[in-house]
Structures are given as structure tokens and as C-alpha cells.
Design a protein around this motif. Sequence first.
Motif, short mmCIF file in Angstrom:
data_model
loop_
_atom_site.label_atom_id
_atom_site.label_comp_id
_atom_site.label_asym_id
_atom_site.label_seq_id
_atom_site.Cartn_x
_atom_site.Cartn_y
_atom_site.Cartn_z
N LEU A 282 24.53 -11.25 -12.41
CA LEU A 282 24.06 -11.45 -11.95
C LEU A 282 22.42 -10.46 -11.33
CD1 LEU A 282 26.40 -10.04 -8.12
CD2 LEU A 282 25.52 -12.23 -8.69
N THR A 283 21.86 -9.75 -12.70
CA THR A 283 21.42 -9.41 -13.21
C THR A 283 20.74 -10.54 -14.13
OG1 THR A 283 21.98 -7.63 -12.69
CG2 THR A 283 20.18 -7.49 -14.33
N PHE A 284 20.97 -11.02 -14.57
CA PHE A 284 21.31 -12.45 -15.50
C PHE A 284 20.27 -13.25 -14.80
CE2 PHE A 284 21.75 -16.71 -18.39
CZ PHE A 284 21.08 -16.25 -19.44
N LEU A 285 21.48 -13.60 -13.82
CA LEU A 285 20.73 -15.11 -13.25
C LEU A 285 19.61 -14.33 -12.18
CD1 LEU A 285 24.60 -16.11 -11.57
CD2 LEU A 285 22.91 -17.69 -13.53
N LEU A 286 19.54 -13.37 -11.58
CA LEU A 286 18.38 -12.68 -11.11
C LEU A 286 16.82 -12.09 -11.49
CD1 LEU A 286 20.23 -11.15 -7.89
CD2 LEU A 286 18.81 -13.73 -8.43
N SER A 287 17.21 -12.14 -13.26
CA SER A 287 16.06 -11.63 -14.18
C SER A 287 14.60 -12.51 -13.35
CB SER A 287 16.09 -11.47 -14.66
OG SER A 287 15.32 -10.90 -16.11
N PRO A 288 14.90 -13.84 -13.64
CA PRO A 288 13.77 -14.43 -13.18
C PRO A 288 13.12 -15.38 -12.57
CG PRO A 288 15.67 -15.74 -14.59
CD PRO A 288 15.57 -14.82 -14.19
N LEU A 289 14.24 -14.84 -11.42
CA LEU A 289 13.64 -15.12 -10.25
C LEU A 289 12.79 -13.19 -10.12
CD1 LEU A 289 12.54 -15.53 -7.55
CD2 LEU A 289 15.23 -15.15 -6.69
N CYS A 290 12.74 -12.89 -9.97
CA CYS A 290 12.96 -10.90 -9.92
C CYS A 290 11.37 -11.53 -10.92
CB CYS A 290 13.46 -10.29 -10.14
SG CYS A 290 12.87 -8.40 -9.58
N GLY A 291 11.34 -11.77 -11.71
CA GLY A 291 10.15 -11.04 -12.66
C GLY A 291 9.16 -12.56 -11.81
N LYS A 292 9.11 -12.93 -11.65
CA LYS A 292 8.36 -14.47 -10.48
C LYS A 292 8.07 -14.37 -9.54
CE LYS A 292 9.90 -18.42 -13.07
NZ LYS A 292 10.56 -20.11 -12.63
N LEU A 293 8.46 -13.06 -9.05
CA LEU A 293 8.29 -12.94 -7.50
C LEU A 293 6.87 -10.93 -7.51
CD1 LEU A 293 11.25 -12.73 -5.48
CD2 LEU A 293 9.37 -13.99 -4.80
N GLU A 294 7.41 -10.50 -8.95
CA GLU A 294 6.93 -9.27 -8.97
C GLU A 294 5.37 -9.49 -9.40
OE1 GLU A 294 7.57 -5.07 -11.81
OE2 GLU A 294 8.84 -6.87 -11.63
N SER A 295 5.32 -10.74 -10.39
CA SER A 295 4.53 -11.44 -10.85
C SER A 295 3.04 -11.36 -9.50
CB SER A 295 4.16 -11.97 -11.68
OG SER A 295 4.76 -11.55 -12.86
N LEU A 296 3.63 -12.49 -8.51
CA LEU A 296 3.65 -12.35 -7.56
C LEU A 296 2.97 -11.77 -6.85
CD1 LEU A 296 2.18 -14.95 -5.52
CD2 LEU A 296 4.73 -14.98 -4.84
N PHE A 297 3.71 -10.54 -6.83
CA PHE A 297 3.31 -9.75 -5.78
C PHE A 297 1.99 -8.93 -6.38
CE2 PHE A 297 7.34 -9.53 -3.59
CZ PHE A 297 7.61 -10.39 -2.91
N LEU A 298 1.85 -8.32 -7.42
CA LEU A 298 0.87 -8.18 -8.36
C LEU A 298 -0.59 -8.92 -8.14
CD1 LEU A 298 2.39 -7.00 -11.66
CD2 LEU A 298 2.16 -4.98 -10.02
#
Length: 423
Positions: A56-72
Amino acid sequence: MKREENKVFIKAGITASIVLIVAVVCFFLLYRFEDVSALGQGLTAILQPFIYGGVLTFLLSPLCGKLESLFLKLFHGKHAKLCGGAAILLSVIIALLIISLICLIIIPNTVRSLVSLMNTLPGQIIEFSHRMEEGILFEDPVLQNWWEGISTQISASIEDFRVNGVMPLAQSLLSGTASYVTGFLTLLKNLLVAVVITVYLLASRKHFLVQAKLFLNGVCPEKWVKLIEEEVTYADRMFNGFFMGKLLDSAIVGVLCFAGCLVMKLPSVPLISVIIGVTNIIPFFGPFIGAIPCSLLLLLENPIHCLMFVIFILILQQLDGNVIGPRILGNTTGLSGFWVTFAILLFGGMWGISGMIVGVPLFAVIYDIARKLIYNSLRKRGKTEMIQEYRSVFHPEDSNAGKDAAKAKKPLLAKLFKKDKTQ
């Protein structure tokens, strides 16, 4: 001189010791293979929550990174911890919503199709048997008797299970209620723990990355650190691109199959679409694995429907192989058809369906490591022209290889594949 000789002897002794240890370990693993396999299965069962969480971490890591960049960007680089936590929470919620939506759409329709199939399959087999007996195929008495025996046995088995199979099944369920409940609770516990582990891994992924770099730099020589980092990056890109692209590709194929079967008014459309979409995740053999049982089901209902479905699947797979797949995946693995088939058969034989799914990207990483080792060895021996000629013959799309090959004075491999003009 004595010190240099001693160093040579010490290196030879260390090398011999390592070879001996490796040989003893390999012999032990082969001699006690069943015990080692049982130990591995036990460890796998214990670590299942971590395995689920890692996937799950492997699959969600790209999405999490993009969302974090968007929030920043929205907060102009401020509140980094808040942005990271919001990205993790939103990623997990999106994943759970997608899984719930898929289950709510697919499972009821699939169960409904299976129940309908169990009710109508005996009559379909009898009707199909009558059609075949009237046809040219079973004019031979031997073939006719063989088909009558097979169809009678299948019909009797299905009818017996449909009428009398409920009580034995209920009795077995009641007698093994404790084990079933325990298994279900264990699965539920593993999934819940996996979600918690996923959150923790997503929150600590940057910390673990720094720790891994410290470990590599502290243990491995400097020249190996860069090579290992490059290979890990390549493996991450390979697995991530392959699985994400394959999931999207299979979802599109499943939707197209559902729409096509509705247009052709075929029976059990949800069940067929799920089978085609899920098996399409398996490279190369997936379309055949999914199409064969669906075709047999339709053949029993109506041979014309079966023929229509086979033609439709052939068209759909051509569309997927030549248009949809290349657009989404491209040549992600860089493997030829031979090595793709080899990887699927090898890892499929070792790990079953899971091996067939992960085999291609895993073998692509192994292939890349072997290629780099061979190229490095050839460069050390001063045979770079062989690499250049190989690339110019088999990989002409590489512009640098083409330029290097043009500078080579004496082609080596090109002569072997040069066409004979006299023929």
C-alpha cells in the motif's frame, strides 16, 4: 616484499573462506529445502501486515508526494508537517474509497451472475449436448457416447450441488465456525494493522531514505554506493510505472469489455468483464487466461455468442496491445517477448499468480543489473566497440550509440547480421 606476499595470501584465504561458506549454505538450503520453505512460509504469515502495508505504501507514495507538493504550494512552503499529514490522510482516504467503491460495484454483480449461472448451467449443458448430437461432429458413435457421458456427469454434479450441496456446506461451515471466524478476524486484524503501518511508513519515508543512505555510505565502498542508488531508483521507477500503468490499462480494458458485452447482449456481463479486467494484469498470458473460461461459459449458452465474444476479445486485445497499452506503459520494461515469456513462466512457477504479475518488472531489474555488470567488464577489458556495435545493430534508436558506431573503424557484430546481396 613479505608484506605484499602476505596480503596476497590473506586475500586468497578470505576469498576461499567466502566461497566455502557460500557452498555450505547452498548445500544446506538444498538439503533442508522443505524445512527452509516451511520457515519462510511461517515468517511470511507473521509479517503479512508489514507486507500489505509495504504494498500500500509503494502504491500510495507517488500520490502522497504530489499532494504534499500541492499543499506546500498553497501554503507558500509553510506548515510543512501539517501539509505532510494532510497528504497522508487524504491519500489513505482516497485509497479506501476506491477499494470500497470497487467492492460495492463488482462484488454484488459478480455474485448475482454466479448464482444465475449455477441455476441455468445444467439446462444449458443439456441443451448444448442436444445441439452437438444433432451436428456433424458427433455422427461418430464413439464421440457421441463420450460426450453423453461427460455432459451427464457434469449436469448431475452441478444439479446435486445446487440441490443437496447447501446442507453439507452449511454443516462444514458450522463445524468449522471457530476456524473460519478466527481466519476472518486474523485477516481483518492484518488489514487494519496494514493501514496503520502504511500511515507510519508514509510519514517516515523521508527519514527511512536518509537512514538507508547513511547505511550504504557507512558499509559499502564509495564506488558501490552510487551504483546501488542508481539501481534502486531504476527498480522503483520500473515497478511503479509498470504496476500503475498495468492497473489503469486493465481498468480501461474491463470497462470496454463491459460496454462491448452489453452492446452484444451477452449473459453474465459483470462476471465476464471482471474476469477479463483482472486477468489482463498478467502480461502476455492474461488475455488468454481470462478469455478461455468466459468463452466456454458462452459456448454452453449459445455458440453464436461465443463466436461473437472471441472475435470481440481479439479486437479488444489488438486495441490494447497496439494503442492503449503503448500509450499508457510504453516500453516500460525494455524486455523482448522471449524474456517476458521466460519471466512469467519462471516466477509464475515459483510464486503462482503473484509471480506472474511481479515477474516481468523483477526480471527487468535483474536483466538491467546483469547488463551493467557485463558492460562494465567489457569496458575494463578495452572492448567498448563491442558495446557500440551491439547497440547500433539491436538498439538503433539510441542516438549516442549510433554516433559511436559511426566512429568505429571495424564493425564487429554488424558483419554477422549483414544481408548477403548475392542471395
